[in-house]
Write an enzyme that holds these catalytic residues in place. Structure first.
Site, PDB file in Angstrom:
ATOM      1  N   TYR A   1     -12.670  19.878  40.718  1.00 43.47           N
ATOM      2  CA  TYR A   1     -13.499  18.805  40.163  1.00 43.47           C
ATOM      3  C   TYR A   1     -13.220  17.463  40.842  1.00 43.47           C
ATOM      4  O   TYR A   1     -14.133  16.781  41.299  1.00 43.47           O
ATOM      5  CB  TYR A   1     -13.302  18.706  38.639  1.00 43.47           C
ATOM      6  CG  TYR A   1     -13.960  19.860  37.926  1.00 43.47           C
ATOM      7  CD1 TYR A   1     -13.462  21.146  38.072  1.00 43.47           C
ATOM      8  CD2 TYR A   1     -15.078  19.693  37.139  1.00 43.47           C
ATOM      9  CE1 TYR A   1     -14.061  22.226  37.446  1.00 43.47           C
ATOM     10  CE2 TYR A   1     -15.692  20.764  36.500  1.00 43.47           C
ATOM     11  CZ  TYR A   1     -15.182  22.025  36.666  1.00 43.47           C
ATOM     12  OH  TYR A   1     -15.778  23.090  36.060  1.00 43.47           O
TER      13      TYR A   1
ATOM     14  N   HIS B   1     -24.298  22.270  37.364  1.00 41.75           N
ATOM     15  CA  HIS B   1     -24.486  21.388  36.197  1.00 41.75           C
ATOM     16  C   HIS B   1     -25.191  20.084  36.583  1.00 41.75           C
ATOM     17  O   HIS B   1     -24.867  19.017  36.058  1.00 41.75           O
ATOM     18  CB  HIS B   1     -23.142  21.062  35.525  1.00 41.75           C
ATOM     19  CG  HIS B   1     -22.452  22.251  34.923  1.00 41.75           C
ATOM     20  ND1 HIS B   1     -22.523  22.565  33.583  1.00 41.75           N
ATOM     21  CD2 HIS B   1     -21.676  23.211  35.483  1.00 41.75           C
ATOM     22  CE1 HIS B   1     -21.796  23.661  33.352  1.00 41.75           C
ATOM     23  NE2 HIS B   1     -21.287  24.072  34.493  1.00 41.75           N
TER      24      HIS B   1
ATOM     25  N   ASN C   1     -18.136  25.067  27.895  1.00 39.00           N
ATOM     26  CA  ASN C   1     -19.500  25.586  27.902  1.00 39.00           C
ATOM     27  C   ASN C   1     -19.918  25.949  26.482  1.00 39.00           C
ATOM     28  O   ASN C   1     -19.100  25.913  25.559  1.00 39.00           O
ATOM     29  CB  ASN C   1     -19.574  26.850  28.767  1.00 39.00           C
ATOM     30  CG  ASN C   1     -19.722  26.541  30.252  1.00 39.00           C
ATOM     31  OD1 ASN C   1     -20.060  25.434  30.638  1.00 39.00           O
ATOM     32  ND2 ASN C   1     -19.465  27.529  31.084  1.00 39.00           N
TER      33      ASN C   1
HETATM   34  C1  HEM Z   1     -19.151  21.106  36.735  1.00 34.42           C
HETATM   35  C2  HEM Z   1     -16.505  23.841  39.717  1.00 34.42           C
HETATM   36  C3  HEM Z   1     -15.688  27.004  36.167  1.00 34.42           C
HETATM   37  C4  HEM Z   1     -17.810  23.969  33.064  1.00 34.42           C
HETATM   38  C5  HEM Z   1     -18.545  21.601  37.862  1.00 34.42           C
HETATM   39  C6  HEM Z   1     -18.572  20.989  39.160  1.00 34.42           C
HETATM   40  C7  HEM Z   1     -17.831  21.748  39.983  1.00 34.42           C
HETATM   41  C8  HEM Z   1     -17.330  22.856  39.221  1.00 34.42           C
HETATM   42  C9  HEM Z   1     -17.541  21.514  41.463  1.00 34.42           C
HETATM   43  C10 HEM Z   1     -19.306  19.700  39.488  1.00 34.42           C
HETATM   44  C11 HEM Z   1     -18.464  18.534  39.019  1.00 34.42           C
HETATM   45  C12 HEM Z   1     -19.015  17.191  39.399  1.00 34.42           C
HETATM   46  O1  HEM Z   1     -19.749  17.066  40.393  1.00 34.42           O
HETATM   47  O2  HEM Z   1     -18.705  16.223  38.681  1.00 34.42           O
HETATM   48  C13 HEM Z   1     -16.026  24.910  38.993  1.00 34.42           C
HETATM   49  C14 HEM Z   1     -15.135  25.926  39.520  1.00 34.42           C
HETATM   50  C15 HEM Z   1     -14.921  26.831  38.529  1.00 34.42           C
HETATM   51  C16 HEM Z   1     -15.672  26.371  37.368  1.00 34.42           C
HETATM   52  C17 HEM Z   1     -14.580  25.940  40.936  1.00 34.42           C
HETATM   53  C18 HEM Z   1     -14.085  28.071  38.526  1.00 34.42           C
HETATM   54  C19 HEM Z   1     -13.069  28.244  39.359  1.00 34.42           C
HETATM   55  C20 HEM Z   1     -16.161  26.453  35.015  1.00 34.42           C
HETATM   56  C21 HEM Z   1     -15.941  26.974  33.693  1.00 34.42           C
HETATM   57  C22 HEM Z   1     -16.540  26.126  32.828  1.00 34.42           C
HETATM   58  C23 HEM Z   1     -17.137  25.051  33.594  1.00 34.42           C
HETATM   59  C24 HEM Z   1     -15.128  28.241  33.357  1.00 34.42           C
HETATM   60  C25 HEM Z   1     -16.581  26.182  31.336  1.00 34.42           C
HETATM   61  C26 HEM Z   1     -15.477  26.385  30.659  1.00 34.42           C
HETATM   62  C27 HEM Z   1     -18.337  22.942  33.799  1.00 34.42           C
HETATM   63  C28 HEM Z   1     -19.076  21.856  33.217  1.00 34.42           C
HETATM   64  C29 HEM Z   1     -19.474  21.033  34.276  1.00 34.42           C
HETATM   65  C30 HEM Z   1     -18.968  21.632  35.490  1.00 34.42           C
HETATM   66  C31 HEM Z   1     -19.382  21.636  31.742  1.00 34.42           C
HETATM   67  C32 HEM Z   1     -20.344  19.790  34.182  1.00 34.42           C
HETATM   68  C33 HEM Z   1     -19.520  18.570  33.847  1.00 34.42           C
HETATM   69  C34 HEM Z   1     -20.453  17.379  33.726  1.00 34.42           C
HETATM   70  O3  HEM Z   1     -21.250  17.357  32.774  1.00 34.42           O
HETATM   71  O4  HEM Z   1     -20.400  16.486  34.588  1.00 34.42           O
HETATM   72  N1  HEM Z   1     -17.800  22.753  37.920  1.00 34.42           N
HETATM   73  N2  HEM Z   1     -16.329  25.212  37.706  1.00 34.42           N
HETATM   74  N3  HEM Z   1     -16.901  25.284  34.910  1.00 34.42           N
HETATM   75  N4  HEM Z   1     -18.279  22.774  35.156  1.00 34.42           N
HETATM   76 FE1  HEM Z   1     -17.293  23.976  36.415  1.00 34.42          FE
END
Ligand code: HEM
Length: 492
Positions: free
Chosen positions: A348, A65, A138
């Site tokens: 996160y 992202h 999402n």
């Molecule tokens: C961002 C991990 C599943 C939606 C991120 C980031 C990580 C991460 C490490 C970066 C955060 C940052 O640097 O601030 C994971 C892991 C998941 C997972 C380990 C599963 C075990 C999901 C799922 C969704 C999702 C299922 C949706 C429901 C998002 C969104 C962001 C994000 C929207 C961006 C947030 C922003 O705009 O700063 N995720 N994620 N992720 N993830 Fe996940």
């Protein structure tokens, strides 16, 4: 144009140039040299400081992202849900709460085009009176995998090949050939909804099942849905090429321009609810993140509306430093046992301590807008003002006490240690139903996109057959039509 508009807005702003430590700079044009031709003197502190700041301007981009756009606004309750949750920000119709939202693409870099076929992030931070609530969702209602153990590998296969830095179909087809639970998500990603026209015409989903807790301790499983009032719009391939080819930031620009023009985007928030006692009554597991809850059995119930009416003041402050985390819930909303959600609770804050430093929650955009108090202190980049001699707990000198108790999930937990998959995987029914709900042309476009991935010349026959087998289990027609397409391409 008002030249003052481009000046920094700090209350300490000086009418002349200074160094970071405030010393006046009388020449911001020429380095300090021996004679007019050089060499440069190391004692040119201003030059060194200027370059040193510049050299450190970039922080690590988000590991996923990375590309996104933020906007601010408010959430307003429109329907009474106080019988379901004691969340303060949902206490009564008319209650407003400030929010910041970040929309994003998932896989590619911070500067990548916004027309790529990719899920879109839809993350909302509610600055409530009882702390920040982050709904980090999402634009698609399900997810590829249901166990966080697989997340790093999944992201690796979707990201560019580490050898040539190109995203390649064979790597994606290979990884997911081991994961039929991803089929449902592919019926969104490879459908016509796979490239949203922009961020305004896009739905949002909490995706996971969460739990609402009422004041009396009543527990309700819940799924969150955002619906844009301007409707959903997407791009087909030809359109995406034109839009992305002329402006690779078209979605960021669309959002920014709409808000600047006073055409404020708005979403309605709906919930689906389920009594936890009913969890075992279905042929799928309601906590399984690869499943939707059928809307005829679990109707959408309106809760509120969100209006985005302010652009970020500064992209770095309000976007790059913005940190969302699904662990940030407030009294009245808690996690379900969904394994993927439980993994996210760790991941996160962990990445943000790395990306932004251990005091990232002190950065203004992330800090709660309500009073807060604890003894966590110091560390890199700590700028919290503290005027206290008592930094331990408990203390007879510190009048601050525990907050009043809030309801907790009371379900009893028991079981052996296991590394297991869910009992009711049911990987094929919902993807098949979704495919059959489309008209013939939409089905054909979907099959074409799937075939394009499998036609990658490094895909093996084994991988192609596995995929045809999976899709046949979802819908026999779909399997046959995909096989025919691959045969026509000489690939089966
Ligand atoms: C961002 C991990 C599943 C939606 C991120 C980031 C990580 C991460 C490490 C970066 C955060 C940052 O640097 O601030 C994971 C892991 C998941 C997972 C380990 C599963 C075990 C999901 C799922 C969704 C999702 C299922 C949706 C429901 C998002 C969104 C962001 C994000 C929207 C961006 C947030 C922003 O705009 O700063 N995720 N994620 N992720 N993830 Fe996940």
């Amino acid at each position: 144009m008002d030249p003052m508009k481009h000046r920094p807005s700090s209350s300490h702003d000086a009418p002349y140039w200074t160094t970071n430590s405030g010393a006046p700079v009388w020449n911001n044009n020429s380095s300090l040299t021996v004679g007019s031709r050089g060499p440069i003197l190391l004692e040119d502190y201003h030059l060194v400081e200027k370059l040193a700041n510049f050299d450190r301007e970039r922080i690590p981009e988000r590991v996923v992202h990375a590309r996104g756009a933020a906007a601010k606004g408010f959430f307003e309750v429109t329907h009474d849900v106080s019988h379901l949750t004691c969340a303060d920000f949902l206490r009564a119709p008319g209650t407003q709460t400030p929010v910041i939202v970040r929309f994003s693409t998932v896989i590619h870099e911070r500067g990548s085009p916004e027309t790529l076929r990719d899920p879109r992030g839809f993350a909302v931070k509610f600055y409530t009176r009882e702390g920040n609530f982050d709904m980090v969702g999402n634009n698609m209602p399900v997810f590829f995998i249901r166990d966080g153990m697989k997340f790093p590998d999944m992201v690796h296969c979707l990201k560019p090949n580490p050898k040539n830095h190109i995203q390649e179909g064979w790597r994606i087809a290979d990884f997911f050939s081991h994961h039929p639970e991803a089929l449902h998500m592919f019926t969104f990603l490879l459908d016509d909804v796979g490239v949203p026209a922009n961020y305004r015409h896009m739905e949002g989903f909490g995706v996971h099942t969460f739990m609402l807790l009422s004041k009396a301790g009543k527990e309700t499983l819940v799924k969150f849905h955002w619906k844009p009032t301007c409707g959903v719009k997407c791009l087909l391939e030809d359109e995406a090429v034109v839009v992305g080819g002329s402006n690779h930031s078209h979605a960021t620009q669309d959002l920014y321009d709409a808000i600047a023009a006073g055409d404020y985007p708005e979403w309605r928030l709906f919930i689906q609810t389920m009594d936890p006692a009913d969890q075992d009554k279905f042929d799928f597991d309601p906590l399984d993140v690869t499943k939707t809850w059928p809307e005829d059995r679990f109707p959408l119930q309106p809760v509120g509306r969100m209006v985005l009416n302010r652009n970020p003041d500064n992209f770095f402050n309000d976007n790059e430093q913005l940190a969302f985390c699904p662990a940030l819930v407030v009294p009245g909303i808690t996690y379900s046992d969904d394994k993927l959600l439980q993994t996210r609770i760790f991941s996160y804050a962990d990445t943000q301590r790395h990306r932004l430093g251990p005091n990232y929650l002190q950065i203004p955009v992330n800090a709660p807008q309500c009073a807060h108090h604890n003894n966590h202190h110091d560390g890199f980049m700590n700028f919290m003002h503290r005027d206290s001699e008592v930094n331990y707990f408990p203390s007879r000198f510190d009048p601050v006490r525990h907050a009043a108790p809030t309801p907790m999930n009371k379900a009893a937990l028991a079981g052996r240690r296991e590394r297991a998959v869910l009992a009711k995987e049911n990987n094929f029914a919902q993807p098949g139903q979704r495919f059959r709900s489309w008209d013939a042309a939409r089905q054909e476009r979907f099959i074409g996109r799937m075939a394009d991935i499998l036609l990658d010349k490094r895909c093996t026959q084994e991988i192609r057959r596995i995929w045809v087998g999976y899709w046949s289990q979802a819908d026999s027609q779909l399997g046959q039509r995909l096989a025919a397409k691959l045969q026509a391409g000489g690939a089966l």
